[in-house]
Enzyme design. Structure first.
Site, PDB file in Angstrom:
ATOM      1  N   HIS A 168       0.810  -1.221   0.000  1.00  0.00           N
ATOM      2  CA  HIS A 168       0.000   0.000   0.000  1.00  0.00           C
ATOM      3  C   HIS A 168       0.847   1.276   0.000  1.00  0.00           C
ATOM      4  CE1 HIS A 168      -3.401  -2.574   1.233  1.00  0.00           C
ATOM      5  NE2 HIS A 168      -2.661  -3.038   2.208  1.00  0.00           N
TER       6      HIS A 168
HETATM    7  O1  RIB Z   1      -5.114  -0.227   4.945  1.00  0.00           O
HETATM    8  C1  RIB Z   1      -3.747  -0.217   4.643  1.00  0.00           C
HETATM    9  C2  RIB Z   1      -3.039   0.812   5.460  1.00  0.00           C
HETATM   10  O2  RIB Z   1      -3.187   0.492   6.838  1.00  0.00           O
HETATM   11  C3  RIB Z   1      -1.521   0.832   5.207  1.00  0.00           C
HETATM   12  O3  RIB Z   1      -1.029   2.140   5.410  1.00  0.00           O
HETATM   13  C4  RIB Z   1      -1.000  -0.077   6.274  1.00  0.00           C
HETATM   14  O4  RIB Z   1       0.338   0.252   6.662  1.00  0.00           O
HETATM   15  C5  RIB Z   1      -1.925   0.227   7.416  1.00  0.00           C
HETATM   16  O5  RIB Z   1      -1.454   1.415   8.063  1.00  0.00           O
END
Ligand code: RIB
Ligand code: CA
Length: 312
Positions: free
Chosen positions: A242
């Site tokens: 992500h």
């Molecule tokens: O939903 C994904 C996010 O939530 C990413 O930033 C992961 O690191 C968590 O913080």
């Protein structure tokens, strides 16, 4: 001229990869500081993990600050089930030696935005938006001075990952997200809609491992650990990296595609709390406040990531 950025983060294996990518890209960005927030794991761990990552990158001159240890008005929700107890489970890691700055992260954000010329600092939140929102509440004068916010958070076509409706970063502190999304600061949003198209794979993780460096080995070990949750849940082969999408955008924006639309945050309903209601089809007259990404050149993303990690 490199962009000046502040990375606000809750490491988290994917946050760690994003921080490494930023620290490996001095031509494109100067990291003025890293501000830790409670999210994936509690604040004592996220601030420690941020320092571990800076040391791994050999960039111990980057100041790391601890910020808010809980959302603005709600109880903290963490994600050890995804990231493990330490937040960086996977490989064994030594405690950091570099110091934590004594200044509160929120004061660092306010002071930096007041010091640097207006419109020259980009905020890159990779976790819940608590630090950013509290800074905006404490010093409203800094809002107009922010160049842009490029954040990982939200979900629309991909739906939620922590509840059926909400993505984790927004869900943890919906009030903070509402402050940021209504602030008027230009927003670039990397939701699950796009990060779930940037999945790891055996070949992609092998490319990290074949770098033959400590960084490559750590990133491969982190992604191996991190992906077990997504593979089990989605049956997908590989996990979404992500947070590195935020940094990759700063380096190569053309890797991504999306639409400039209105995105509003649900802050009341128990059923859909933290949902990013994206007006993708323009059916309302709500102001367009966010470039909401939906597409990514995944091969290009991993090629960039691997090439930059090789520099560390
Ligand atoms: O939903 C994904 C996010 O939530 C990413 O930033 C992961 O690191 C968590 O913080
Ligand atoms: Ca994160």
């Amino acid at each position: 001229m490199p962009r000046k950025i502040i990375i606000d983060t809750d490491p988290g294996q994917d946050d760690a990869v994003a921080i490494l990518l930023a620290l490996a890209s001095p031509e494109e960005m100067t990291v003025l500081g890293i501000t830790a927030v409670a999210g994936n794991v509690p604040l004592p761990l996220t601030q420690k993990n941020a320092r571990i990552v800076c040391e791994l990158a050999g960039k111990v001159d980057v100041p790391v600050f601890a910020g808010c240890d809980a959302p603005i008005k709600r109880k903290l929700v963490t994600a050890e089930h995804v990231h493990g107890k330490t937040g960086l489970d996977g490989p064994p890691m030594a405690d950091p030696v570099m110091p934590l700055q004594s200044q509160h992260a929120v004061d660092f954000i306010v002071e930096t935005l007041r010091r640097e010329p207006a419109g020259t600092v980009t905020l890159c939140p990779l976790g819940p938006l608590t630090n950013i929102a509290v800074a905006f509440q404490k010093a409203p004068d800094i809002v107009a001075r922010v160049q842009e916010i490029v954040l990982m958070g939200g979900a629309y076509f991909e739906v939620g990952n922590i509840t059926p409706a909400a993505e984790f970063n927004i869900y943890v502190d919906p009030e903070a997200a509402e402050i940021v999304f209504k602030s008027g600061v230009p927003l670039v949003v990397m939701p699950l809609d796009v990060t779930h198209k940037a999945l790891t794979s055996k070949a992609r993780v092998d490319a990290f491992r074949h770098l033959g460096t400590q960084v490559g080995d750590m990133v491969a070990a982190w992604t191996d650990f991190f992906e077990r949750f997504d593979v089990a849940k989605y049956g997908s082969q590989g996990a979404p990296l992500h947070d590195p999408c935020v940094i990759a955008y700063l380096i190569k924006p053309d890797l991504f595609s999306g639409r400039h639309i209105n995105v509003a945050i649900e802050t009341h309903s128990d059923l859909t709390l933290g949902m990013t209601v994206a007006d993708w089809w323009g059916v309302t007259d709500r102001p367009k406040n966010a470039m909401f990404m939906g597409g990514v050149d995944a091969d290009g993303f991993y090629a960039l990531l691997t090439e930059r990690l090789a520099r560390l």
